[in-house]
Design a protein around this motif. Sequence first.
Motif, PDB file in Angstrom:
ATOM      1  N   ILE A 120       0.846  -1.197   0.000  1.00 24.15           N
ATOM      2  CA  ILE A 120       0.000   0.000   0.000  1.00 24.15           C
ATOM      3  C   ILE A 120       0.875   1.238   0.000  1.00 24.15           C
ATOM      4  O   ILE A 120       1.853   1.330   0.740  1.00 24.15           O
ATOM      5  N   ARG A 121       0.466   2.217  -0.806  1.00 24.44           N
ATOM      6  CA  ARG A 121       1.226   3.457  -0.905  1.00 24.44           C
ATOM      7  C   ARG A 121       0.241   4.614  -0.876  1.00 24.44           C
ATOM      8  O   ARG A 121      -0.726   4.624  -1.621  1.00 24.44           O
ATOM      9  N   GLY A 122       0.453   5.555   0.007  1.00 31.21           N
ATOM     10  CA  GLY A 122      -0.458   6.695   0.054  1.00 31.21           C
ATOM     11  C   GLY A 122      -0.304   7.500   1.319  1.00 31.21           C
ATOM     12  O   GLY A 122       0.522   7.189   2.187  1.00 31.21           O
TER      13      GLY A 122
ATOM     14  N   VAL B  50      -0.822   6.067   5.034  1.00 33.93           N
ATOM     15  CA  VAL B  50       0.126   5.093   5.568  1.00 33.93           C
ATOM     16  C   VAL B  50       0.893   5.808   6.688  1.00 33.93           C
ATOM     17  O   VAL B  50       1.267   6.971   6.542  1.00 33.93           O
ATOM     18  N   MET B  51       1.064   5.137   7.798  1.00 30.93           N
ATOM     19  CA  MET B  51       1.717   5.709   8.993  1.00 30.93           C
ATOM     20  C   MET B  51       3.015   6.455   8.693  1.00 30.93           C
ATOM     21  O   MET B  51       3.674   6.197   7.702  1.00 30.93           O
TER      22      MET B  51
ATOM     23  N   GLY C 245       5.470   5.951  10.618  1.00 29.72           N
ATOM     24  CA  GLY C 245       6.415   4.871  10.861  1.00 29.72           C
ATOM     25  C   GLY C 245       6.180   4.298  12.243  1.00 29.72           C
ATOM     26  O   GLY C 245       5.208   4.672  12.915  1.00 29.72           O
TER      27      GLY C 245
ATOM     28  N   PHE D 164       8.766  -0.270   4.791  1.00 33.15           N
ATOM     29  CA  PHE D 164       8.666   0.611   3.626  1.00 33.15           C
ATOM     30  C   PHE D 164       9.652   0.246   2.509  1.00 33.15           C
ATOM     31  O   PHE D 164       9.673   0.907   1.474  1.00 33.15           O
TER      32      PHE D 164
ATOM     33  N   GLY E  45       9.364   0.745  -1.466  1.00 32.47           N
ATOM     34  CA  GLY E  45       8.628   1.946  -1.880  1.00 32.47           C
ATOM     35  C   GLY E  45       7.171   1.982  -1.490  1.00 32.47           C
ATOM     36  O   GLY E  45       6.482   2.959  -1.756  1.00 32.47           O
ATOM     37  N   ALA E  46       6.691   0.889  -0.892  1.00 26.47           N
ATOM     38  CA  ALA E  46       5.300   0.882  -0.419  1.00 26.47           C
ATOM     39  C   ALA E  46       5.278   0.129   0.900  1.00 26.47           C
ATOM     40  O   ALA E  46       6.245  -0.556   1.255  1.00 26.47           O
ATOM     41  N   PHE E  47       4.169   0.267   1.646  1.00 23.06           N
ATOM     42  CA  PHE E  47       4.074  -0.439   2.915  1.00 23.06           C
ATOM     43  C   PHE E  47       3.709  -1.903   2.675  1.00 23.06           C
ATOM     44  O   PHE E  47       2.727  -2.209   2.007  1.00 23.06           O
TER      45      PHE E  47
END
Lengths: 544, 544
Positions: B392-394, B397-398, B400, B412, B415-417
């Motif tokens: 998921i990317r956006g 997203v936390m 961290g 991460f 490049g995405a969670f």
Amino acid sequence: MKQHYDAFAKASANHVPLSPLSFLERTAAIFPDRTALIYNDRRFTWAEVMDRVRRVASSLTQLGIGPGDTVSVMAANTPELFELHYAVPLTGAVLNTINTRLEPETVAYILDHGDARLVIADTAFSAVMQSAFQLNGKALPAIDIVDPDGPGGERIGSETYEELVAAGDPGFAFAGPDDEWAALALNYTSGTSGRPKGVVYHHRGAYLMAMGTPVAWELPRHPVYLYSVPMFHCNGWCHAWTMTLMAGTIVLIRQITGEAVFRLIAEHGITHLGGAPIVLSMLINTPEAQRASVPHKVKILTAGAPPPAAVLAGVKKLGFEVMQVYGLTETYGHVAQCLWQEDWDALAPDAQAERQSWQGVVFPMTETIDVVDRDNGRPVPHDGETQGEIVIRGNTVMKGYYKNPEATAEAFSGGAFKSGDAAVRHPNGYIQIRDRLKDVIISGGENISSVEVEGILHRHPDVVLAAVVALPDEKWGEVPCAFVELKEGSRETEDSLIAFCKGHMAGFKRPKKIVLTELPKTATGKIQKYVLRQEARAMTETTR
Amino acid sequence: MKQHYDAFAKASANHVPLSPLSFLERTAAIFPDRTALIYNDRRFTWAEVMDRVRRVASSLTQLGIGPGDTVSVMAANTPELFELHYAVPLTGAVLNTINTRLEPETVAYILDHGDARLVIADTAFSAVMQSAFQLNGKALPAIDIVDPDGPGGERIGSETYEELVAAGDPGFAFAGPDDEWAALALNYTSGTSGRPKGVVYHHRGAYLMAMGTPVAWELPRHPVYLYSVPMFHCNGWCHAWTMTLMAGTIVLIRQITGEAVFRLIAEHGITHLGGAPIVLSMLINTPEAQRASVPHKVKILTAGAPPPAAVLAGVKKLGFEVMQVYGLTETYGHVAQCLWQEDWDALAPDAQAERQSWQGVVFPMTETIDVVDRDNGRPVPHDGETQGEIVIRGNTVMKGYYKNPEATAEAFSGGAFKSGDAAVRHPNGYIQIRDRLKDVIISGGENISSVEVEGILHRHPDVVLAAVVALPDEKWGEVPCAFVELKEGSRETEDSLIAFCKGHMAGFKRPKKIVLTELPKTATGKIQKYVLRQEARAMTETTR
């Protein structure tokens, strides 16, 4: 602990620049086969729109268009103009839509001032565009939109839009900007106090406008939207992007008439539309024989001059639900809305209609709207009487005016955008516009600068002084009315001056009435426009 | 020209940090007298909520709480917990809600690791909190929430929450953060693989989550929302903020039962609620005598384990409209939703229910969800078969994991969670979870989806709940083992259920062992598979 909470760097996983481009990517992926656009006999699904957008973007890139370039478009509300709301920003360029009613002089100014690198024009406007090129002494590269359903016109471009589509690469990468603050659109104001100003929108603002509008308007998924607001006007209130977000079906129309609206409601099940109060009047004044029934509730957003109570009551009777909204080119369109309050249910219809004509309260994505004292910047009391200026602060306020840091600084001085509109606040906090600080005339949804019309009248050798104010008009809301002082001995008449205007300005800007008289002035020689406004109002009442 | 478009500085007029705090400011101003919160006999309007929030924030400031401080709250879904979603961030502090079912050891860990500076606890949880203080060898300053409708408990605080309200300043300045990237909340994961991790949310993410949810769920203005999702879980899917944005009425409840849901629907006209599939099961299994009729459509968002098709069909029959959503603590709650497709209308009810149990497509405010091959990071084909990991990317997203840069970097990387969930993509792009990666059972080299086997068990009319885990096996490596809750009075046995399975699934997928028992669940109704896995392991060891 603060240091630990602050320790996180933004990563590609968790920080993506906001851009309305993402809406098309999502909707085309989820609803590829749903109808996106309907324009007469042409229909496109979301997959097709996506395909065409990528192709056009790739062709624009081939033409040398890239980040920060201005692409000027003069087009009616056709599929091409909708698609360009995605294709142009997809290249990183800035979309500059031009009001299709403008005269060559102003178009020439916009092309020159806006640093246009390419023009895309419907052939209906090619003559104006060509005149603009001549005035600038320089023809720009051009692409023609050839619309078989339009009035047609000479071709001035090297290629047609459909040739861009055909030659384009459907695999062109679909990606938003690196920075959500990047410019997206350039929209020129009507130039109330002289030259039009170039309002710059950014991706973040348009994204938030599109996200806030469904919340404000309670948009369902798959609205069937009649695009009756010109897309050259605040990017059609950013609805091109909003309706994509909602996976709507957008019904396009070149020329709006009451009959057409009723026909399209019956044919396509239109659920939502927007328009100036003139659109409401059109609906009321459509002969019954041309009115198809409205089988479901149709919701209308209306903006511009506040609609008269009688008009609001009339459209309600026809089955429409109207919400008054308020905004400016500088605010991406609507930033205030007249939300219904439950205690209004108990009011008489007239009182309800009066409430509904207020500009109301802030949109969800707008942060604050205040009415402030112009002298000290303090909010006016909520007494429904004390006038102040509407000021707006939020992420749907423009980046600023293109190449005009002075005007930008002046508009933002005080920490919020100064609208130039005078208003009061009612005890419930609702805003109501009382007057325009600038003498804008709103005719059929179009802003007319009185200063501009006066300037043209002043070009006539016999005109000593001219002042233009709004004349209330049942059909157009307002029309320009000029008061003119002539040189002694001049033989000019109302008719001859109107004929003079015909040669020098667009039809909608032309004064419908010209009064030859001595102008009332202050001690310091300033024209007392409010006196003229009263006279104009009195004239209307007499003629009724 | 790019240099001109890039020349604009951000100003206070046109760049305001996104924060969910703005929703309360707007709603309290526009709808001050509408009911905001209903909790048994207590009701608060939006003006009252605003007043209380300002007062509590001012009292917290008096207690020394400020930017970057962690305020830990252990409370049921009462008005206090709702208000703290505004009062804590209003001071600049970070809201750390703690799962009320946790044992003292984990609570102690969270207080310590999260650098809690103040504890606000419902007296129902004061004993656990006190034990946690003892374990840490350090009592924190504490405030008691004394709920007359709760089970009560010893007071451990210096003051009660209502004393904070009474002593607070109603004129406390209401302002959002200077930076939208500032921390807003700290939510610990359930820690299925070791110590729980502290997930940090920021204002921007919560704002966008709240703006995207009405678009995704078609929320009208003024929803009547039953807060059945614990607010300690992803801040109740961020609905505290979303429902404020929509000027809803939020009905609060300490302990959810099927009977209570039906009663509240009848009493308050609940229109929306959310919950784990167990909530759906509760509704189905509520005895008819305790079921009030559902006079209007009630929309339910459900998340957690994918609901079995039979359960979906059952609630539909009762008058509920269910949408499956998917998300994780790390994504502020839901980021995928199973949007209905029009071509599903023509499917048989079973096939419809099966589609509805998919996790579906990306939420509007989430940028991208992909299913990728874990080895090479490439998207899996849309064939409904090839498994990959959901990434998921956006902007939801936390930031961290708190004080855990290694885990953040690992989550991460790419490049995405990385969600840790295994899924497939169907030809229409819809995602379907096959399993938590660690829940996949590998038997004789074949991957078995525990979710799939559970779904088949759920088709049996007597099965209330089923969970399938791996049972270590000398020959096959692992074999499926099912834990099943039966309807009261059912006469099914392990053998009869195994016989049922024989008729419905491939031999290698069939549970080799079925245990009839009540399933262990988390506070949010998720089945605690790790407990079952331990049991399965213990069984093997015993039989060896």
